[in-house]
Each structure stands twice: as structure tokens, then as C-alpha cells.
Design a protein around this motif. Structure first.
Motif, mmCIF file in Angstrom:
data_model
loop_
_atom_site.group_PDB
_atom_site.id
_atom_site.type_symbol
_atom_site.label_atom_id
_atom_site.label_comp_id
_atom_site.label_asym_id
_atom_site.label_seq_id
_atom_site.Cartn_x
_atom_site.Cartn_y
_atom_site.Cartn_z
ATOM 1 N N UNK A 84 0.833 -1.209 0.000
ATOM 2 C CA UNK A 84 0.000 0.000 0.000
ATOM 3 C C UNK A 84 0.861 1.249 0.000
ATOM 4 N N UNK A 85 1.798 1.315 0.946
ATOM 5 C CA UNK A 85 2.647 2.504 1.079
ATOM 6 C C UNK A 85 3.442 2.774 -0.196
ATOM 7 N N UNK A 86 3.998 1.707 -0.804
ATOM 8 C CA UNK A 86 4.813 1.883 -2.015
ATOM 9 C C UNK A 86 3.972 2.407 -3.178
ATOM 10 N N UNK A 87 2.789 1.821 -3.390
ATOM 11 C CA UNK A 87 1.945 2.256 -4.499
ATOM 12 C C UNK A 87 1.412 3.670 -4.270
ATOM 13 N N UNK A 88 1.020 3.987 -3.054
ATOM 14 C CA UNK A 88 0.539 5.344 -2.765
ATOM 15 C C UNK A 88 1.648 6.371 -2.984
ATOM 16 N N UNK A 89 2.868 6.045 -2.534
ATOM 17 C CA UNK A 89 4.001 6.955 -2.706
ATOM 18 C C UNK A 89 4.279 7.188 -4.194
ATOM 19 N N UNK A 90 4.286 6.103 -4.983
ATOM 20 C CA UNK A 90 4.532 6.249 -6.419
ATOM 21 C C UNK A 90 3.436 7.081 -7.092
ATOM 22 N N UNK A 91 2.186 6.857 -6.702
ATOM 23 C CA UNK A 91 1.080 7.614 -7.288
ATOM 24 C C UNK A 91 1.193 9.093 -6.936
ATOM 25 N N UNK B 166 -0.793 17.838 -6.533
ATOM 26 C CA UNK B 166 -2.100 17.195 -6.320
ATOM 27 C C UNK B 166 -2.948 17.978 -5.326
ATOM 28 N N UNK B 167 -4.249 17.963 -5.565
ATOM 29 C CA UNK B 167 -5.186 18.607 -4.645
ATOM 30 C C UNK B 167 -5.479 17.648 -3.487
ATOM 31 N N UNK B 168 -6.186 18.150 -2.484
ATOM 32 C CA UNK B 168 -6.584 17.293 -1.362
ATOM 33 C C UNK B 168 -7.491 16.167 -1.853
ATOM 34 N N UNK B 169 -8.332 16.462 -2.838
ATOM 35 C CA UNK B 169 -9.218 15.449 -3.401
ATOM 36 C C UNK B 169 -8.412 14.367 -4.124
ATOM 37 N N UNK B 170 -7.362 14.783 -4.857
ATOM 38 C CA UNK B 170 -6.488 13.818 -5.540
ATOM 39 C C UNK B 170 -5.826 12.882 -4.533
ATOM 40 N N UNK B 171 -5.309 13.453 -3.449
ATOM 41 C CA UNK B 171 -4.644 12.644 -2.424
ATOM 42 C C UNK B 171 -5.637 11.697 -1.749
ATOM 43 N N UNK B 172 -6.845 12.186 -1.514
ATOM 44 C CA UNK B 172 -7.871 11.325 -0.917
ATOM 45 C C UNK B 172 -8.241 10.187 -1.867
ATOM 46 N N UNK B 173 -8.308 10.467 -3.162
ATOM 47 C CA UNK B 173 -8.620 9.434 -4.155
ATOM 48 C C UNK B 173 -7.533 8.371 -4.200
ATOM 49 N N UNK B 174 -6.280 8.784 -4.065
ATOM 50 C CA UNK B 174 -5.175 7.821 -4.032
ATOM 51 C C UNK B 174 -5.306 6.924 -2.815
ATOM 52 N N UNK B 175 -5.567 7.524 -1.650
ATOM 53 C CA UNK B 175 -5.714 6.731 -0.427
ATOM 54 C C UNK B 175 -6.860 5.727 -0.543
ATOM 55 N N UNK B 176 -7.936 6.129 -1.220
ATOM 56 C CA UNK B 176 -9.094 5.264 -1.375
ATOM 57 C C UNK B 176 -8.857 4.163 -2.413
ATOM 58 N N UNK B 177 -8.058 4.466 -3.429
ATOM 59 C CA UNK B 177 -7.848 3.530 -4.538
ATOM 60 C C UNK B 177 -7.060 2.290 -4.141
ATOM 61 N N UNK B 178 -6.144 2.443 -3.192
ATOM 62 C CA UNK B 178 -5.290 1.314 -2.817
ATOM 63 C C UNK B 178 -5.769 0.744 -1.493
ATOM 64 N N UNK B 179 -6.301 -0.471 -1.553
ATOM 65 C CA UNK B 179 -6.818 -1.126 -0.356
ATOM 66 C C UNK B 179 -6.320 -2.549 -0.250
#
Length: 140
Positions: free
Chosen positions: A29-36, A43-56
Motif C-alpha cells: 500500500x505505502x509503495x503504491x501510494x508513494x509512487x502515485x 495534487x489537490x486534497x481530493x487527488x490525495x484522498x482518491x489515491x488513499x481510497x484507490x489502494x486497499x
């Protein structure tokens, strides 16, 4: 809990620290979120939130035991099929290869692929340490 282990897998000898599947999935999770995040420009706050939501990936556990509940009974689950080595080192065949400095230093191994194992991690001693070898008898 974590412990050192040495594995024999199809003629290769690997050593590392045995960790749980949850740590493996958390590191993915951490590696993919960091790369994204690094691939985005401002990135906006919405972009960062979308990244956090996308990787589960943490939801993909085989060992699905309740966390934080004392005396909780594990649910009926599928059998564990993999184990995970943090900071894996391939000792044999050929030159020793270490993955400690890699982006994701956790190796996932199918249990059915393991031919043999022993508790304890093989200690790696640098050739620069010739005069400072520990007095422990036989060194692996």
C-alpha cells in the motif's frame, strides 16, 4: 511477531525476517501510494484522498483475524498459502543478493514452493570484517 528464518526453495537458499501478511500488504500500500503521489504535479486534497481510497491491499489478507479484540476467536477462513520475508537475502546459488535497499523489501513465497526451513537468519559478514569475526564457533 517477527523472527529470522532460512528457507530452501527449489535449490536456492534464502534468509530473512519472517513477517505477517498484514505488514507485507501495508508495505505494498505505502509503495503504491508513494509512487502515485510522486507521479502527480501539485495534487489537490481530493487527488490525495482518491489515491488513499484507490489502494486497499490490506483488505486482501488470508489470515483475517479480528484486530484489537482480546480473546477473539479466529473466523473460519481459507488456509494460509504464503509467507513473507522482510529484507530477503538470496545466499545460494551464485553471488549473494540482498534486497534490503529495494523499494519493497518484502518477499512473498508460496508455502508449497518451500522444500525446507530452519529458524534463524543467516548472518552476513563483510569481507572487511576478517579481523573482527565473532567468537561463536561455526559461522553460516
Amino acid at each position: 511477531s517477527q523472527m529470522g528464518v532460512t528457507l530452501m526453495v527449489k535449490g536456492a537458499i534464502l534468509t530473512g525476517t519472517l513477517v505477517g501478511e498484514r505488514e507485507y500488504l501495508r508495505r505494498i500500500n505505502d509503495a503504491f501510494k508513494r509512487m502515485a503521489r510522486e507521479s502527480m504535479t501539485k495534487p489537490s486534497k481530493e487527488d490525495l484522498a482518491a489515491i488513499d481510497e484507490a489502494f486497499g491491499f490490506e483488505d486482501l489478507v488470508e489470515d483475517d483475524y479480528p484486530q484489537g479484540e482480546e480473546n477473539a476467536e479466529p473466523p473460519e477462513a481459507s488456509p494460509i498459502r504464503h509467507l513473507h520475508l522482510r529484507d530477503p537475502v538470496i545466499i545460494y546459488p551464485g553471488s549473494t543478493l540482498s534486497f534490503m535497499e529495494s523499494e519493497l523489501p518484502v518477499l512473498r513465497i508460496r508455502l508449497a514452493a518451500i522444500d525446507g526451513w530452519m529458524l534463524g537468519r543467516i548472518s552476513m559478514i563483510s569481507s572487511d570484517d576478517d579481523g573482527n569475526l565473532p567468537d561463536v564457533g561455526f559461522i553460516h
